[in-house]
Design a protein around this motif. Sequence first.
Motif, PDB file in Angstrom:
ATOM      1  N   PHE A  42       0.848  -1.189   0.000  1.00 17.15           N
ATOM      2  CA  PHE A  42       0.000   0.000   0.000  1.00 17.15           C
ATOM      3  C   PHE A  42       0.885   1.241   0.000  1.00 17.15           C
ATOM      4  O   PHE A  42       1.816   1.336   0.786  1.00 17.15           O
ATOM      5  N   TYR A  43       0.562   2.178  -0.877  1.00 10.99           N
ATOM      6  CA  TYR A  43       1.257   3.466  -0.922  1.00 10.99           C
ATOM      7  C   TYR A  43       0.191   4.560  -0.854  1.00 10.99           C
ATOM      8  O   TYR A  43      -0.678   4.642  -1.740  1.00 10.99           O
ATOM      9  N   VAL A  44       0.227   5.375   0.189  1.00 15.91           N
ATOM     10  CA  VAL A  44      -0.772   6.422   0.374  1.00 15.91           C
ATOM     11  C   VAL A  44      -0.391   7.631  -0.481  1.00 15.91           C
ATOM     12  O   VAL A  44       0.694   8.191  -0.331  1.00 15.91           O
ATOM     13  N   VAL A  45      -1.303   8.020  -1.374  1.00 15.55           N
ATOM     14  CA  VAL A  45      -1.076   9.165  -2.259  1.00 15.55           C
ATOM     15  C   VAL A  45      -1.578  10.454  -1.610  1.00 15.55           C
ATOM     16  O   VAL A  45      -0.892  11.472  -1.631  1.00 15.55           O
ATOM     17  N   SER A  46      -2.777  10.398  -1.017  1.00 15.12           N
ATOM     18  CA  SER A  46      -3.323  11.576  -0.332  1.00 15.12           C
ATOM     19  C   SER A  46      -4.306  11.132   0.736  1.00 15.12           C
ATOM     20  O   SER A  46      -4.829  10.019   0.693  1.00 15.12           O
ATOM     21  N   GLY A  47      -4.548  12.017   1.696  1.00 12.46           N
ATOM     22  CA  GLY A  47      -5.432  11.695   2.803  1.00 12.46           C
ATOM     23  C   GLY A  47      -4.716  10.823   3.822  1.00 12.46           C
ATOM     24  O   GLY A  47      -3.489  10.742   3.848  1.00 12.46           O
ATOM     25  N   ARG A  48      -5.511  10.174   4.681  1.00 16.10           N
ATOM     26  CA  ARG A  48      -4.970   9.281   5.710  1.00 16.10           C
ATOM     27  C   ARG A  48      -5.676   7.942   5.584  1.00 16.10           C
ATOM     28  O   ARG A  48      -6.896   7.884   5.532  1.00 16.10           O
ATOM     29  N   LEU A  49      -4.889   6.906   5.541  1.00 10.95           N
ATOM     30  CA  LEU A  49      -5.406   5.546   5.448  1.00 10.95           C
ATOM     31  C   LEU A  49      -5.045   4.821   6.736  1.00 10.95           C
ATOM     32  O   LEU A  49      -3.880   4.829   7.143  1.00 10.95           O
ATOM     33  N   PHE A  96      -4.947   5.836  -2.538  1.00 11.54           N
ATOM     34  CA  PHE A  96      -3.763   5.015  -2.351  1.00 11.54           C
ATOM     35  C   PHE A  96      -3.631   4.015  -3.485  1.00 11.54           C
ATOM     36  O   PHE A  96      -4.582   3.777  -4.242  1.00 11.54           O
ATOM     37  N   LEU A  97      -2.428   3.485  -3.608  1.00 11.91           N
ATOM     38  CA  LEU A  97      -2.141   2.466  -4.598  1.00 11.91           C
ATOM     39  C   LEU A  97      -1.969   1.135  -3.884  1.00 11.91           C
ATOM     40  O   LEU A  97      -1.405   1.084  -2.782  1.00 11.91           O
ATOM     41  N   ILE A  98      -2.451   0.067  -4.512  1.00  9.06           N
ATOM     42  CA  ILE A  98      -2.249  -1.287  -4.004  1.00  9.06           C
ATOM     43  C   ILE A  98      -1.496  -2.055  -5.088  1.00  9.06           C
ATOM     44  O   ILE A  98      -1.921  -2.096  -6.234  1.00  9.06           O
ATOM     45  N   LEU A  99      -0.372  -2.637  -4.696  1.00  7.44           N
ATOM     46  CA  LEU A  99       0.445  -3.433  -5.610  1.00  7.44           C
ATOM     47  C   LEU A  99       0.402  -4.888  -5.162  1.00  7.44           C
ATOM     48  O   LEU A  99       0.680  -5.190  -3.998  1.00  7.44           O
ATOM     49  N   PHE A 100       0.035  -5.781  -6.068  1.00  6.68           N
ATOM     50  CA  PHE A 100       0.009  -7.215  -5.800  1.00  6.68           C
ATOM     51  C   PHE A 100       1.160  -7.875  -6.539  1.00  6.68           C
ATOM     52  O   PHE A 100       1.405  -7.568  -7.704  1.00  6.68           O
ATOM     53  N   ALA A 101       1.858  -8.777  -5.874  1.00  5.95           N
ATOM     54  CA  ALA A 101       2.935  -9.507  -6.542  1.00  5.95           C
ATOM     55  C   ALA A 101       2.954 -10.946  -6.023  1.00  5.95           C
ATOM     56  O   ALA A 101       2.960 -11.143  -4.817  1.00  5.95           O
ATOM     57  N   ARG A 144      -3.344   1.493  12.584  1.00  4.96           N
ATOM     58  CA  ARG A 144      -2.514   2.691  12.675  1.00  4.96           C
ATOM     59  C   ARG A 144      -2.779   3.588  11.458  1.00  4.96           C
ATOM     60  O   ARG A 144      -2.891   3.089  10.339  1.00  4.96           O
ATOM     61  N   PRO A 145      -2.786   4.916  11.677  1.00  2.36           N
ATOM     62  CA  PRO A 145      -2.995   5.834  10.548  1.00  2.36           C
ATOM     63  C   PRO A 145      -1.699   6.059   9.768  1.00  2.36           C
ATOM     64  O   PRO A 145      -0.624   6.166  10.359  1.00  2.36           O
ATOM     65  N   TYR A 146      -1.842   6.122   8.464  1.00  7.03           N
ATOM     66  CA  TYR A 146      -0.716   6.416   7.581  1.00  7.03           C
ATOM     67  C   TYR A 146      -1.112   7.571   6.670  1.00  7.03           C
ATOM     68  O   TYR A 146      -2.270   7.695   6.270  1.00  7.03           O
ATOM     69  N   SER A 147      -0.136   8.409   6.323  1.00  7.90           N
ATOM     70  CA  SER A 147      -0.387   9.624   5.540  1.00  7.90           C
ATOM     71  C   SER A 147       0.291   9.544   4.179  1.00  7.90           C
ATOM     72  O   SER A 147       1.059   8.619   3.907  1.00  7.90           O
ATOM     73  N   ALA A 148       0.056  10.558   3.373  1.00  5.02           N
ATOM     74  CA  ALA A 148       0.635  10.627   2.034  1.00  5.02           C
ATOM     75  C   ALA A 148       2.138  10.375   2.091  1.00  5.02           C
ATOM     76  O   ALA A 148       2.841  10.934   2.924  1.00  5.02           O
ATOM     77  N   GLY A 149       2.590   9.477   1.233  1.00  2.00           N
ATOM     78  CA  GLY A 149       4.002   9.119   1.165  1.00  2.00           C
ATOM     79  C   GLY A 149       4.355   7.887   1.967  1.00  2.00           C
ATOM     80  O   GLY A 149       5.433   7.318   1.783  1.00  2.00           O
ATOM     81  N   ASP A 150       3.473   7.455   2.855  1.00  4.91           N
ATOM     82  CA  ASP A 150       3.744   6.256   3.655  1.00  4.91           C
ATOM     83  C   ASP A 150       3.503   5.000   2.819  1.00  4.91           C
ATOM     84  O   ASP A 150       2.644   4.981   1.928  1.00  4.91           O
ATOM     85  N   PHE A 151       4.259   3.954   3.138  1.00  5.01           N
ATOM     86  CA  PHE A 151       4.236   2.700   2.374  1.00  5.01           C
ATOM     87  C   PHE A 151       4.190   1.527   3.345  1.00  5.01           C
ATOM     88  O   PHE A 151       4.855   1.543   4.378  1.00  5.01           O
ATOM     89  N   ALA A 152       3.400   0.530   3.011  1.00  7.35           N
ATOM     90  CA  ALA A 152       3.340  -0.701   3.816  1.00  7.35           C
ATOM     91  C   ALA A 152       3.426  -1.896   2.877  1.00  7.35           C
ATOM     92  O   ALA A 152       2.715  -1.958   1.870  1.00  7.35           O
ATOM     93  N   LEU A 153       4.293  -2.839   3.205  1.00  3.03           N
ATOM     94  CA  LEU A 153       4.432  -4.087   2.456  1.00  3.03           C
ATOM     95  C   LEU A 153       3.933  -5.220   3.340  1.00  3.03           C
ATOM     96  O   LEU A 153       4.402  -5.383   4.468  1.00  3.03           O
TER      97      LEU A 153
END
Length: 156
Positions: free
Chosen positions: A66-73, A110-115, A82-91
């Motif tokens: 997950f990569y947060v583009v804007s807002g809080r996720l 936010f963006l979601i990348l599947f691999a 836990r809250p994450y903000s723009a620019g934060d990344f979780a694998l």
Amino acid sequence: MSHPDPGTVVVRTLAEHPMVEAGTSALRMVAPGSETAGRFGLVEYRLAPHSPGAAPHYHQTFSESFYVVSGRLTVYADGAWRPYSAGDFALVHERGVHGFRNDGDEPADFLILFAPGTAREQFFAEMAELRRSGRTPSPEEMTAFYARHDQVMVDV
């Protein structure tokens, strides 16, 4: 110097992958696994303020980032929300319990990348159709739906 086959570049214009509304969320299949030869899948996701997203779950055969583009996720990871903000990344590696929601007052993009790039677009398409229909599936139907898409729900 020689160059590889020029047919190895894939470009998808915005018109080819529109944002699809689904209740309090919207998503765009930017790079489905079918376009990436199964290497990865990329989804742009928008979640309205104060909206549930995905309850805690895990996948056995693919990782999710997950990569947060804007807002809080708000992301469930390591046993806590836990809250994450723009620019934060979780694998989230395979079998890592995770979930997401928007607890904030603004939309979360936010963006979601599947691999690897499993056919996750089918999961999102079926989920969007279910939300649009307004039908409430039985617990057995949801269990079967999640099993088809390698999503194991977890009570936390």
